[in-house]
Design an enzyme around this catalytic site. Structure first.
Site, PDB file in Angstrom:
ATOM      1  N   LYS A 208       0.832  -1.215   0.000  1.00  0.00           N
ATOM      2  CA  LYS A 208       0.000   0.000   0.000  1.00  0.00           C
ATOM      3  C   LYS A 208       0.864   1.261   0.000  1.00  0.00           C
ATOM      4  CE  LYS A 208      -3.738   0.238   2.608  1.00  0.00           C
ATOM      5  NZ  LYS A 208      -4.668   0.464   3.750  1.00  0.00           N
ATOM      6  N   GLU A 214      10.121  -5.832   3.792  1.00  0.00           N
ATOM      7  CA  GLU A 214      10.341  -7.130   3.145  1.00  0.00           C
ATOM      8  C   GLU A 214       9.980  -7.071   1.656  1.00  0.00           C
ATOM      9  OE1 GLU A 214       8.896  -8.013   7.407  1.00  0.00           O
ATOM     10  OE2 GLU A 214       8.476  -6.567   5.810  1.00  0.00           O
ATOM     11  N   GLY A 265      -5.192  -4.599   5.426  1.00  0.00           N
ATOM     12  CA  GLY A 265      -4.437  -5.557   4.619  1.00  0.00           C
ATOM     13  C   GLY A 265      -5.040  -6.936   4.579  1.00  0.00           C
ATOM     14  N   ARG A 266      -5.529  -7.421   5.718  1.00  0.00           N
ATOM     15  CA  ARG A 266      -6.078  -8.777   5.768  1.00  0.00           C
ATOM     16  C   ARG A 266      -7.476  -8.849   5.158  1.00  0.00           C
ATOM     17  NH1 ARG A 266      -5.278  -6.419  10.458  1.00  0.00           N
ATOM     18  NH2 ARG A 266      -6.931  -6.061  11.987  1.00  0.00           N
ATOM     19  N   GLU A 351      -4.703 -11.541  13.939  1.00  0.00           N
ATOM     20  CA  GLU A 351      -4.301 -10.148  13.806  1.00  0.00           C
ATOM     21  C   GLU A 351      -5.476  -9.222  14.131  1.00  0.00           C
ATOM     22  OE1 GLU A 351      -1.079  -8.710  10.962  1.00  0.00           O
ATOM     23  OE2 GLU A 351      -2.889  -7.968   9.960  1.00  0.00           O
ATOM     24  N   HIS A 382      -3.026 -37.702   9.869  1.00  0.00           N
ATOM     25  CA  HIS A 382      -1.797 -38.457  10.103  1.00  0.00           C
ATOM     26  C   HIS A 382      -0.728 -37.596  10.759  1.00  0.00           C
ATOM     27  CE1 HIS A 382      -2.974 -42.108   7.839  1.00  0.00           C
ATOM     28  NE2 HIS A 382      -3.764 -41.248   7.213  1.00  0.00           N
ATOM     29  N   LYS A 491       9.217  -4.528  14.059  1.00  0.00           N
ATOM     30  CA  LYS A 491       9.715  -3.920  12.822  1.00  0.00           C
ATOM     31  C   LYS A 491      10.580  -2.703  13.121  1.00  0.00           C
ATOM     32  CE  LYS A 491       6.527  -3.477   9.597  1.00  0.00           C
ATOM     33  NZ  LYS A 491       5.204  -3.228   8.973  1.00  0.00           N
TER      34      LYS A 491
END
Length: 521
Positions: A208, A214, A265-266, A351, A382, A491
């Site tokens: 954004k 990152e 964002g999510r 979050e 499993h 961060k």
């Protein structure tokens, strides 16, 4: 609007009394034996999703009290405030309008009379951006010279698009491969670049602000790789999903698609962040994804609380977290295509609701978001189902199944469906063994969500269902589900530590960080 927090309501005290009186000793086997209609009473249809809630530790009385709790916490008013465009994200003074991203365009007169008349300007911007983004997606789909699409983003700019592209692989265009790079660990990007050629790769840089550390580290490395391989036309091979057009232009990108500060964002899959999905399934498919989500939005907005599936799931989450004390919930999609759904839902829920203070900044005296985790079935059977069946902790599990297979291999889908039905049955029924080792206590709760087919529309509805369910529990807990300050501290500290790794300066650091830094140099 000032609302009552859940623990401040009469219904909360009534729920505590009901839990002590019988809720904590509730037995599913006895409940089914005593009520032939239990399945029908605790199951329902919602848009594209059928839900069976009957294997949960819940009776009519408890659900009625939970519905009272929702009313006393003014859930409906809070929901309506969101849909009206009010700034319910109080810590950032922002509206929360991801639902608007899937709202159909309306004629001017109808729009003025609609439930979203206060957001008409934003809706027109949404559709202008959507149309431009989908037109670009169609151009890329038609460009046979582009064989690889690499999405560079992190968090909501990665988890949603990646999950959806994998889930809708049956509907994806042929001739293009889709890759997702999020981790700043260069091994991930290097592994993707090793599969690509500069002249046939399109990079989508999703950030954004166009400053996410990152993402920008990976984007600059991709650009260097592109130019070292003879690439010259940055604009043809890079596009940006960002609001920072100036920074994108400085990078060399002219194809940019933005979104708004009222899109978390999510919750951004439905925006320009969904460009890789649109390239994969096309404009028609992407609009179907939006339509499925919008159908669930309308269900949440208009259905009575007692038959409102996001509300019922959110109330169940409060019942389990705050009364039964269950600290986690497992997600088991019995569909390989949905294998990234657990990771997507982890961010969505933890979050959003992983908060320790209410909207006034006051510490909460009760627990909030559960730990969310899972794997696709039958793999999970499993791996961790041993603990679900015989462990000392009760973990509610949410099964997601698809009735119709997306393949023609005989026998596989019947075996898959038999397994999901059997696991839900075994968790509930258990098995007695006096020796102990083969004793299954049973009475382990589960929810069963069933899609008729995995399509863009049904996936959209399933995701929107989960979004609104998180809204419900967060609203009752009195927290702001739409900020994420907890992401920031680490961060900020990383920016201080990174130059220290080069210089070796440990001044002012705690002993552990200083010692580890020296070991890492």
């Amino acid at each position: 609007m000032k609302r009552l927090r859940c623990d401040q309501t009469p219904a909360w005290a009534a729920l505590q009394a009901s839990f002590e009186a019988g809720g904590k000793s509730f037995d599913l086997r006895e409940a089914f034996a005593g009520d032939a209609e239990r399945f029908f009473r605790f199951s329902q249809e919602a848009p594209y999703v059928f839900a069976d809630l009957s294997k949960n530790l819940l009776d009519v009385t408890s659900e009625a009290l939970l519905l009272d709790l929702a009313v006393q916490c003014q859930l409906e008013q809070h929901r309506d405030a969101m849909f009206a465009g009010d700034r319910i994200n109080s810590t950032e003074q922002r509206a929360v309008m991801h639902f608007l991203l899937r709202q159909p365009a309306l004629p001017a007169l109808e729009q003025a009379q609609s439930a979203i008349k206060n957001t008409a300007h934003e809706l027109s911007q949404v559709h202008a951006t959507l149309d431009a983004m989908l037109a670009y997606a169609e151009e890329v789909r038609a460009d046979e010279a582009i064989t690889d699409v690499v999405n560079i983003g992190i968090g909501g700019s990665d988890l949603g698009p990646q999950m959806a592209v994998l889930a809708l692989g049956e509907f994806a265009t042929t001739g293009k491969r889709f890759h997702f790079v999020s981790n700043v660990d260069g091994q991930e990007l290097a592994g993707v670049l090793a599969q690509c050629q500069p002249h046939s790769t399109l990079f989508l840089v999703a950030s954004k602000t166009f400053t996410t550390n990152e993402t920008m580290s990976n984007a600059h490395s991709a650009k260097r790789w592109f130019e070292a391989g003879g690439g010259r036309d940055i604009n043809r091979h890079f596009a940006a999903l960002t609001t920072n057009v100036v920074a994108a232009n400085a990078f060399g990108i002219r194809s940019t698609f933005g979104f708004w500060d009222w899109v978390g964002g999510r919750y951004s899959l439905w925006s320009a962040i969904g460009l890789p999905v649109a390239i994969a399934i096309g404009a028609v498919g992407f609009r179907e994804l939006l339509a499925g989500a919008h159908a669930m939005d309308e269900h949440f907005r208009t259905a009575a609380l007692a038959r409102n599936l996001p509300v019922r799931l959110g109330l169940l989450d409060v019942w389990y977290r705050n009364f039964h004390g269950f600290g986690s919930r497992s997600i088991a999609p019995y569909s390989s295509a949905l294998r990234r759904l657990p990771a997507y839902l982890q961010q969505l829920e933890m979050e959003s609701n992983g908060k320790r203070v209410d909207t006034d900044g006051q510490p909460l005296p009760f627990a909030t978001a559960p730990v969310l985790w899972g794997e696709p079935g039958t793999n999970g059977q499993h791996a961790y189902f041993q603990m679900l069946h015989q462990g000392t902790s009760v973990v509610p599990i949410e099964f997601v199944a698809v009735r119709k297979a997306a393949h023609g291999l005989p026998g596989h889908h019947e075996q898959l469906l038999a397994n999901v039905l059997a696991q839900a049955q075994a968790l509930m029924q258990g098995k007695n063994d006096e020796g102990g080792h083969r004793h299954f206590p049973g009475n382990r709760p589960s929810t069963f969500l069933l899609l008729d087919q995995l399509t863009p529309a049904s996936l959209g509805a399933l995701i929107a269902l989960q979004e609104h369910r998180v809204f419900v529990s967060g609203a009752l807990w009195g927290i702001n589900s739409f900020d994420q300050w907890g992401v920031e501290l680490g961060k900020v500290l990383a920016k201080d530590i990174e130059p220290r790794l080069r210089s070796g300066d440990t001044s002012g650091l705690d002993g552990s960080t200083a010692g580890l830094l020296q070991r890492l140099r």
